[in-house]
Design a protein around this motif. Sequence first.
Motif, PDB file in Angstrom:
ATOM      1  N   ALA A   1       0.840  -1.336   0.023  1.00 27.54           N
ATOM      2  CA  ALA A   1      -0.028   0.109  -0.085  1.00 27.54           C
ATOM      3  C   ALA A   1       0.917   1.372   0.051  1.00 27.54           C
ATOM      4  CB  ALA A   1      -0.824   0.143   1.032  1.00 27.54           C
ATOM      5  N   ALA A   2       1.866   1.203   0.974  1.00 27.87           N
ATOM      6  CA  ALA A   2       3.084   2.345   0.982  1.00 27.87           C
ATOM      7  C   ALA A   2       3.599   2.585  -0.583  1.00 27.87           C
ATOM      8  CB  ALA A   2       3.941   2.257   1.891  1.00 27.87           C
ATOM      9  N   LEU A   3       3.665   1.475  -1.221  1.00 26.80           N
ATOM     10  CA  LEU A   3       4.519   1.604  -2.589  1.00 26.80           C
ATOM     11  C   LEU A   3       3.552   2.177  -3.703  1.00 26.80           C
ATOM     12  CD1 LEU A   3       6.910   1.104  -4.522  1.00 26.80           C
ATOM     13  CD2 LEU A   3       5.832  -1.465  -4.690  1.00 26.80           C
ATOM     14  N   ALA A   4       2.247   1.774  -3.308  1.00 28.37           N
ATOM     15  CA  ALA A   4       1.354   1.929  -4.312  1.00 28.37           C
ATOM     16  C   ALA A   4       1.062   3.615  -4.106  1.00 28.37           C
ATOM     17  CB  ALA A   4      -0.033   1.441  -4.011  1.00 28.37           C
ATOM     18  N   GLU A   5       0.894   4.017  -2.993  1.00 26.83           N
ATOM     19  CA  GLU A   5       0.949   5.400  -2.845  1.00 26.83           C
ATOM     20  C   GLU A   5       2.202   6.240  -3.315  1.00 26.83           C
ATOM     21  OE1 GLU A   5       0.333   8.910   0.969  1.00 26.83           O
ATOM     22  OE2 GLU A   5      -0.151   6.502   1.402  1.00 26.83           O
ATOM     23  N   VAL A   6       3.329   5.768  -3.162  1.00 25.55           N
ATOM     24  CA  VAL A   6       4.413   6.548  -3.795  1.00 25.55           C
ATOM     25  C   VAL A   6       4.348   6.538  -5.506  1.00 25.55           C
ATOM     26  CG1 VAL A   6       6.884   6.607  -4.074  1.00 25.55           C
ATOM     27  CG2 VAL A   6       6.230   6.045  -1.948  1.00 25.55           C
ATOM     28  N   ASN A   7       4.100   5.539  -5.834  1.00 28.34           N
ATOM     29  CA  ASN A   7       3.584   5.355  -7.305  1.00 28.34           C
ATOM     30  C   ASN A   7       2.436   6.278  -7.692  1.00 28.34           C
ATOM     31  OD1 ASN A   7       5.766   3.801  -8.270  1.00 28.34           O
ATOM     32  ND2 ASN A   7       5.055   1.874  -7.757  1.00 28.34           N
ATOM     33  N   ALA A   8       1.553   6.531  -6.884  1.00 25.29           N
ATOM     34  CA  ALA A   8       0.272   7.314  -7.401  1.00 25.29           C
ATOM     35  C   ALA A   8       0.714   8.634  -7.320  1.00 25.29           C
ATOM     36  CB  ALA A   8      -0.844   6.881  -6.402  1.00 25.29           C
ATOM     37  N   PHE A   9       1.628   8.951  -6.259  1.00 26.41           N
ATOM     38  CA  PHE A   9       2.232  10.594  -6.155  1.00 26.41           C
ATOM     39  C   PHE A   9       3.011  10.554  -7.480  1.00 26.41           C
ATOM     40  CE2 PHE A   9       5.788  13.282  -5.597  1.00 26.41           C
ATOM     41  CZ  PHE A   9       5.167  14.510  -5.391  1.00 26.41           C
ATOM     42  N   ILE A  10       3.831   9.923  -7.931  1.00 23.93           N
ATOM     43  CA  ILE A  10       4.604   9.995  -9.091  1.00 23.93           C
ATOM     44  C   ILE A  10       3.959  10.086 -10.285  1.00 23.93           C
ATOM     45  CG2 ILE A  10       6.487   9.139 -10.718  1.00 23.93           C
ATOM     46  CD1 ILE A  10       7.529   7.855  -7.941  1.00 23.93           C
ATOM     47  N   GLU A  11       2.845   9.249 -10.476  1.00 24.91           N
ATOM     48  CA  GLU A  11       2.138   9.386 -11.665  1.00 24.91           C
ATOM     49  C   GLU A  11       1.114  10.722 -11.783  1.00 24.91           C
ATOM     50  OE1 GLU A  11      -1.541   6.929 -13.897  1.00 24.91           O
ATOM     51  OE2 GLU A  11      -0.550   5.768 -12.204  1.00 24.91           O
ATOM     52  N   GLN A  12       0.671  11.105 -10.647  1.00 25.60           N
ATOM     53  CA  GLN A  12      -0.257  12.284 -10.421  1.00 25.60           C
ATOM     54  C   GLN A  12       0.686  13.530 -10.704  1.00 25.60           C
ATOM     55  OE1 GLN A  12      -1.857  13.169  -6.807  1.00 25.60           O
ATOM     56  NE2 GLN A  12      -3.157  14.866  -7.566  1.00 25.60           N
ATOM     57  N   ALA A  13       2.116  13.662 -10.058  1.00 24.22           N
ATOM     58  CA  ALA A  13       2.860  14.691 -10.338  1.00 24.22           C
ATOM     59  C   ALA A  13       3.461  14.827 -11.617  1.00 24.22           C
ATOM     60  CB  ALA A  13       4.071  14.459  -9.583  1.00 24.22           C
ATOM     61  N   THR A  14       3.313  13.693 -12.626  1.00 19.58           N
ATOM     62  CA  THR A  14       3.813  13.844 -13.817  1.00 19.58           C
ATOM     63  C   THR A  14       2.812  13.682 -14.980  1.00 19.58           C
ATOM     64  OG1 THR A  14       4.108  11.422 -13.997  1.00 19.58           O
ATOM     65  CG2 THR A  14       5.830  12.756 -13.277  1.00 19.58           C
ATOM     66  N   VAL A  15       1.536  13.887 -14.547  1.00 21.72           N
ATOM     67  CA  VAL A  15       0.430  13.898 -15.312  1.00 21.72           C
ATOM     68  C   VAL A  15       0.349  12.732 -16.073  1.00 21.72           C
ATOM     69  CG1 VAL A  15      -1.028  15.236 -16.517  1.00 21.72           C
ATOM     70  CG2 VAL A  15       0.566  16.464 -15.364  1.00 21.72           C
ATOM     71  N   GLY A  16       0.549  11.485 -15.668  1.00 19.29           N
ATOM     72  CA  GLY A  16       0.444  10.291 -15.930  1.00 19.29           C
ATOM     73  C   GLY A  16       1.794   9.930 -17.144  1.00 19.29           C
ATOM     74  N   ARG A  17       2.647  10.667 -17.059  1.00 18.15           N
ATOM     75  CA  ARG A  17       3.650  10.505 -17.921  1.00 18.15           C
ATOM     76  C   ARG A  17       4.610   9.237 -17.368  1.00 18.15           C
ATOM     77  NH1 ARG A  17       3.457  16.104 -18.128  1.00 18.15           N
ATOM     78  NH2 ARG A  17       3.179  16.596 -20.419  1.00 18.15           N
TER      79      ARG A  17
ATOM     80  N   VAL B   1      11.458   7.313   1.946  1.00 15.88           N
ATOM     81  CA  VAL B   1      11.699   7.246   0.483  1.00 15.88           C
ATOM     82  C   VAL B   1      11.275   8.695  -0.170  1.00 15.88           C
ATOM     83  CG1 VAL B   1      10.536   6.655  -2.076  1.00 15.88           C
ATOM     84  CG2 VAL B   1      10.719   4.832  -0.105  1.00 15.88           C
ATOM     85  N   LEU B   2      12.476   9.160  -0.782  1.00 17.04           N
ATOM     86  CA  LEU B   2      12.475  10.728  -1.443  1.00 17.04           C
ATOM     87  C   LEU B   2      11.991  10.401  -2.842  1.00 17.04           C
ATOM     88  CD1 LEU B   2      15.862  11.966  -0.107  1.00 17.04           C
ATOM     89  CD2 LEU B   2      13.474  12.937   0.407  1.00 17.04           C
ATOM     90  N   ALA B   3      11.247  11.007  -3.173  1.00 15.76           N
ATOM     91  CA  ALA B   3      10.490  11.127  -4.623  1.00 15.76           C
ATOM     92  C   ALA B   3      10.646  12.492  -5.231  1.00 15.76           C
ATOM     93  CB  ALA B   3       9.324  10.507  -4.816  1.00 15.76           C
ATOM     94  N   ASN B   4      11.299  12.874  -6.230  1.00 17.71           N
ATOM     95  CA  ASN B   4      11.127  13.968  -7.094  1.00 17.71           C
ATOM     96  C   ASN B   4      11.502  13.733  -8.390  1.00 17.71           C
ATOM     97  OD1 ASN B   4      14.015  14.891  -7.978  1.00 17.71           O
ATOM     98  ND2 ASN B   4      14.126  14.927  -5.551  1.00 17.71           N
ATOM     99  N   GLY B   5      11.101  14.738  -9.276  1.00 20.18           N
ATOM    100  CA  GLY B   5      11.186  14.602 -10.586  1.00 20.18           C
ATOM    101  C   GLY B   5      11.161  16.043 -11.294  1.00 20.18           C
ATOM    102  N   LEU B   6      11.845  16.310 -12.123  1.00 17.63           N
ATOM    103  CA  LEU B   6      11.939  17.530 -13.242  1.00 17.63           C
ATOM    104  C   LEU B   6      11.565  17.212 -14.452  1.00 17.63           C
ATOM    105  CD1 LEU B   6      12.769  20.826 -12.993  1.00 17.63           C
ATOM    106  CD2 LEU B   6      14.872  20.165 -13.545  1.00 17.63           C
ATOM    107  N   HIS B   7      10.574  18.020 -14.970  1.00 15.15           N
ATOM    108  CA  HIS B   7      10.060  17.567 -16.256  1.00 15.15           C
ATOM    109  C   HIS B   7      10.220  18.894 -17.141  1.00 15.15           C
ATOM    110  CE1 HIS B   7       7.126  17.500 -19.680  1.00 15.15           C
ATOM    111  NE2 HIS B   7       7.755  15.957 -19.906  1.00 15.15           N
ATOM    112  N   PHE B   8      10.949  18.934 -18.172  1.00 17.52           N
ATOM    113  CA  PHE B   8      11.283  19.788 -19.271  1.00 17.52           C
ATOM    114  C   PHE B   8      10.560  19.531 -20.547  1.00 17.52           C
ATOM    115  CE2 PHE B   8      14.209  21.762 -22.393  1.00 17.52           C
ATOM    116  CZ  PHE B   8      13.700  23.129 -22.150  1.00 17.52           C
ATOM    117  N   LYS B   9       9.676  20.352 -21.050  1.00 22.26           N
ATOM    118  CA  LYS B   9       9.148  20.049 -22.307  1.00 22.26           C
ATOM    119  C   LYS B   9       9.449  21.427 -23.470  1.00 22.26           C
ATOM    120  CE  LYS B   9       4.920  19.278 -24.504  1.00 22.26           C
ATOM    121  NZ  LYS B   9       3.330  19.288 -24.643  1.00 22.26           N
ATOM    122  N   ALA B  10      10.251  20.697 -24.422  1.00 17.87           N
ATOM    123  CA  ALA B  10      10.560  21.710 -25.233  1.00 17.87           C
ATOM    124  C   ALA B  10      10.685  20.773 -26.750  1.00 17.87           C
ATOM    125  CB  ALA B  10      12.154  22.185 -25.091  1.00 17.87           C
TER     126      ALA B  10
END
Length: 162
Positions: A118-134, A152-161
């Motif tokens: 369940a904890a893993l699912a929450e981490v993955n859901a955060f990442i999916e939501q934060a990246t708009v499903g990417r 667990v530290l989770a972060n991401g930077l998305h650059f669209k160009a």
Amino acid sequence: MDHCMRVAWFPGMEAIAKQSNFLFSPMSIRAGLALLAAGTHGPTLRQLLTFLGSEDTHHLDEASARLHANVGAWPQLSFAAAIFVDRSLNLTPQFVSSAASAHQAAARSVDFENRPAAALAEVNAFIEQATVGRLRNVLPEDAVDGRTTKVVLANGLHFKAT
């Protein structure tokens, strides 16, 4: 008491091996370390502050807030961050507030020990939501271990160009 940090799995390593469209973002590494520093003290805090070039946590929080404001000014950049902490550890209100205000990060308490799936699912859901499903199911089933995973530290930077 000795402390040991185990990196169980890092999704970027597989992408690097395949030479896919992946890079290590200095901002992501800095953001993770700054968020970690916000929740620590003593020699560990001094080491992190030295590495990050900050005099104290107030200075670090101000620098992080400025960095996030600069990123927010560019519509083609998006950044998301969170820290997931096992319920056996205490998330103080000060840490949660600092994570949100200075570091633009969510701080969540999860049950890695008793409910790792369940904890893993929450981490993955955060990442999916934060990246708009990417990015979906970034962490595989064996990424967390109920006996040893505490943070667990989770972060991401998305650059669209073009």
